[in-house]
Write a protein that holds these residues in place. Structure first.
Motif, mmCIF file in Angstrom:
data_model
loop_
_atom_site.group_PDB
_atom_site.id
_atom_site.type_symbol
_atom_site.label_atom_id
_atom_site.label_comp_id
_atom_site.label_asym_id
_atom_site.label_seq_id
_atom_site.Cartn_x
_atom_site.Cartn_y
_atom_site.Cartn_z
ATOM 1 N N GLY A 88 -35.052 29.424 -95.855
ATOM 2 C CA GLY A 88 -36.090 30.325 -96.311
ATOM 3 C C GLY A 88 -36.797 29.750 -97.527
ATOM 4 N N ALA A 89 -37.767 30.513 -98.061
ATOM 5 C CA ALA A 89 -38.491 30.024 -99.237
ATOM 6 C C ALA A 89 -38.975 31.194 -100.069
ATOM 7 N N GLU A 90 -39.048 30.956 -101.373
ATOM 8 C CA GLU A 90 -39.699 31.897 -102.276
ATOM 9 C C GLU A 90 -40.856 31.192 -102.957
ATOM 10 N N ILE A 91 -42.039 31.746 -102.790
ATOM 11 C CA ILE A 91 -43.253 31.183 -103.388
ATOM 12 C C ILE A 91 -43.712 32.124 -104.498
ATOM 13 N N ASP A 92 -44.095 31.551 -105.630
ATOM 14 C CA ASP A 92 -44.683 32.332 -106.715
ATOM 15 C C ASP A 92 -46.203 32.228 -106.594
ATOM 16 N N LEU A 93 -46.806 33.332 -106.193
ATOM 17 C CA LEU A 93 -48.246 33.263 -105.917
ATOM 18 C C LEU A 93 -49.065 32.897 -107.145
ATOM 19 N N ARG A 94 -48.511 33.193 -108.339
ATOM 20 C CA ARG A 94 -49.266 32.831 -109.549
ATOM 21 C C ARG A 94 -49.349 31.324 -109.729
ATOM 22 N N ARG A 95 -48.505 30.595 -109.009
ATOM 23 C CA ARG A 95 -48.527 29.145 -109.114
ATOM 24 C C ARG A 95 -49.451 28.481 -108.102
ATOM 25 N N LEU A 96 -50.033 29.255 -107.188
ATOM 26 C CA LEU A 96 -50.876 28.616 -106.162
ATOM 27 C C LEU A 96 -52.030 27.885 -106.831
ATOM 28 N N PRO A 97 -52.203 26.617 -106.517
ATOM 29 C CA PRO A 97 -53.278 25.853 -107.159
ATOM 30 C C PRO A 97 -54.625 26.166 -106.501
ATOM 31 N N VAL A 98 -55.494 26.801 -107.283
ATOM 32 C CA VAL A 98 -56.839 27.060 -106.763
ATOM 33 C C VAL A 98 -57.851 26.530 -107.777
ATOM 34 N N SER A 99 -59.018 26.227 -107.276
ATOM 35 C CA SER A 99 -60.052 25.591 -108.100
ATOM 36 C C SER A 99 -60.807 26.625 -108.928
ATOM 37 N N ASP A 100 -61.635 26.142 -109.862
ATOM 38 C CA ASP A 100 -62.512 27.031 -110.627
ATOM 39 C C ASP A 100 -63.438 27.788 -109.677
ATOM 40 N N ALA A 101 -63.904 27.095 -108.654
ATOM 41 C CA ALA A 101 -64.794 27.751 -107.684
ATOM 42 C C ALA A 101 -64.075 28.934 -107.038
ATOM 43 N N TYR A 102 -62.815 28.701 -106.664
ATOM 44 C CA TYR A 102 -62.024 29.755 -106.027
ATOM 45 C C TYR A 102 -61.843 30.937 -106.974
ATOM 46 N N ASP A 103 -61.470 30.611 -108.218
ATOM 47 C CA ASP A 103 -61.277 31.666 -109.212
ATOM 48 C C ASP A 103 -62.557 32.465 -109.446
ATOM 49 N N ALA A 104 -63.686 31.778 -109.410
ATOM 50 C CA ALA A 104 -64.969 32.446 -109.659
ATOM 51 C C ALA A 104 -65.277 33.461 -108.571
ATOM 52 N N VAL A 105 -64.780 33.210 -107.372
ATOM 53 C CA VAL A 105 -65.122 34.082 -106.240
ATOM 54 C C VAL A 105 -64.020 35.107 -105.967
ATOM 55 N N PHE A 106 -62.758 34.668 -106.038
ATOM 56 C CA PHE A 106 -61.679 35.503 -105.520
ATOM 57 C C PHE A 106 -60.790 36.129 -106.582
ATOM 58 N N SER A 107 -61.146 36.033 -107.875
ATOM 59 C CA SER A 107 -60.193 36.478 -108.888
ATOM 60 C C SER A 107 -59.766 37.924 -108.681
#
Lengths: 318, 318
Positions: free
Chosen positions: B227-246
């Protein structure tokens, strides 16, 4: 521009990797394999409504998609090993998929071929198979080895698939006793794997007959830089063919394709070895003419000679 | 039934040939190659109107058809060697073919990949590529090597291709300065070939992100029995992504796919070696979670945990 022109113009390049022993331009590519072997790789796509009728039985689609690729392995004298399968499906029809799989297996299990990979996507029905075989390095049958004086042979009968196609389309009347046979020749061709392997040390060039004798022998002539004279009276055709076409000439045997027989050339000094293997093969090998100097394909009939310009199936002919 | 179910149900069999080192079920198959190497074989089909828009530029179609296959080679840690090309064309448009060829070459020439064979037929626009690479036997990255305690990493940013797709469809407003970048990430993904090769002696398992993190990491978990545990706060997203999906959550980064980044696992004892290679790669590798016992994928958010049932692109989901 036809499919061969597309390849020549846009895609044919000399391979750079030393792992690639033979690139584009034969029935299959050759890559360096393990322990003195070469891998033989070939791929063909069949599209619904083009290569098989919309609504064709899944069994036949699966069988033929593999058979046309295995036939390319046969033309190289290869032992089949495995294949990759790309399946484009409009919907998931489990009954159809079962029959498709059974058609594949009907051929692959007898040849002990492994399905090693693939891709399944949504879209208009289409099947691409990439088949892999192996042969000892240097023993692969190629298109470029025909020499002046070699004899030209074909296996089996020609024009059977054409008969099956025309009969099913209601365009010719095939006598009842032959009908199932000629339709089977169209839907379930038998790749000449054992024949191709037996010819490895005998034939100087070989190709499988997918686009018709004139087009496919033409590939041997072009790759080898030679011409050929064929005696049309020697073309091997079946009783079914004779019953239908005795008065209308040999075009279906020459130009329709889809027979997946082998066409190959034998140098005179290898004729004794060739005669030695003949009894093993029930399909028969038929002497139809000779490799000559020049670059023309000349067809001799009872009344004269005919030099065809372009016969054979071509996807993009206008 | 989805595409993976189709493969499991109808096509997955244990390979019979000793030449086949790894059959269906990973990013690519492995066959015994020359001199201690294994050949890596993978194939993907792109269909017009499904994988790329009708009317998409020929360059992009050619580039991406090869890129998605090369990405599978990257996920195995392979060195690319060559490919076969099956091209289904409704008509022969030489200008389009030139651009298509240029798109292929833009990727293949930098990687010195040879086009070794293929097939060109008439039908609805579709491209199938079968790519071949090589790796030393035993060194291929596979899906089944993840163990409890391994760290999970991804390369680059996730969700960029989703952004490009949604922006082009007019469904999100991407700030002007990011627009060309995210569309390029959709149309011309950069397979992580060098990264995959560098990870060969480091990663315990790897896959490329074609269907989205949840689906693709899920393949590693299933193949490895963990199995796996992922910390969503660690997902690497770009500035562009943050600008649209924050404000709208991480779904596009988790479920859209098409990023062709690598997801891989690193055992604790190999972390020093891993840290050693990091400076070489500008794309960055981001630690996102850990392999745990069990068979669930757990996504941690600031407010709780989420266990997804089925995220990711699937061709046949109803």
């Amino acid at each position: 521009m036809d499919e061969f022109g597309i390849i020549e113009t846009f895609f044919k390049r000399r391979p750079q990797s030393s792992r690639v022993l033979l690139g584009i331009g034969d029935d299959a590519a050759l890559m360096e394999g393990p322990a003195g072997h070469a891998y033989v790789l070939t791929t063909d796509t069949l599209v619904a409504g083009v290569h098989f009728p919309d609504g064709a039985p899944g069994f036949d689609v699966g069988y033929k998609a593999l058979a046309v690729n295995v036939s390319d392995l046969a033309a190289m004298g290869a032992r089949p090993l495995g294949f990759l399968l790309n399946l484009t499906l409009p919907t998931v029809d489990e009954a159809w998929l079962t029959r498709f799989r059974d058609g594949l297996s009907a051929l692959s299990e007898g040849l002990a071929m492994d399905l090693i990979g693939g891709d399944t996507v949504r879209g208009p029905l289409s099947v691409t198979i990439t088949a892999i075989g192996e042969v000892l390095q240097g023993e692969a049958l190629r298109r470029d080895g025909a020499r002046v004086g070699d004899r030209i042979y074909v296996s089996g009968f020609l024009g059977e698939a054409a008969l099956g196609f025309l009969a099913r389309a209601g365009r010719v009347a095939v006598p009842e006793e032959f009908l199932a046979d000629v339709v089977a020749r169209l839907d379930r061709p038998k790749p000449r794997i054992a024949e191709g392997q037996a010819l490895r040390s005998i034939a100087s060039a070989a190709i499988d007959l997918s686009d018709g004798l004139v087009a496919d022998l033409g590939h041997i002539l072009k790759a080898s830089g030679v011409g050929a004279e064929i005696d049309l009276r020697r073309l091997p055709v079946s009783d079914a063919y004779d019953a239908v076409f005795s008065t209308v000439g040999y075009d279906p045997a020459l130009g329709f394709g889809d027979d997946y027989e082998l066409c190959f050339t034998v140098p005179p000094e290898r004729l004794p070895a060739f005669h030695h293997i003949l009894p093993r093969f029930g399909c028969g090998f038929h002497y139809i003419g000779d490799i000559v100097a020049g670059e023309s394909l000349v067809l001799r009939t009872e009344t004269g000679v005919y030099i065809p310009q372009a016969l054979g199936f071509n996807h993009f002919r206008g």
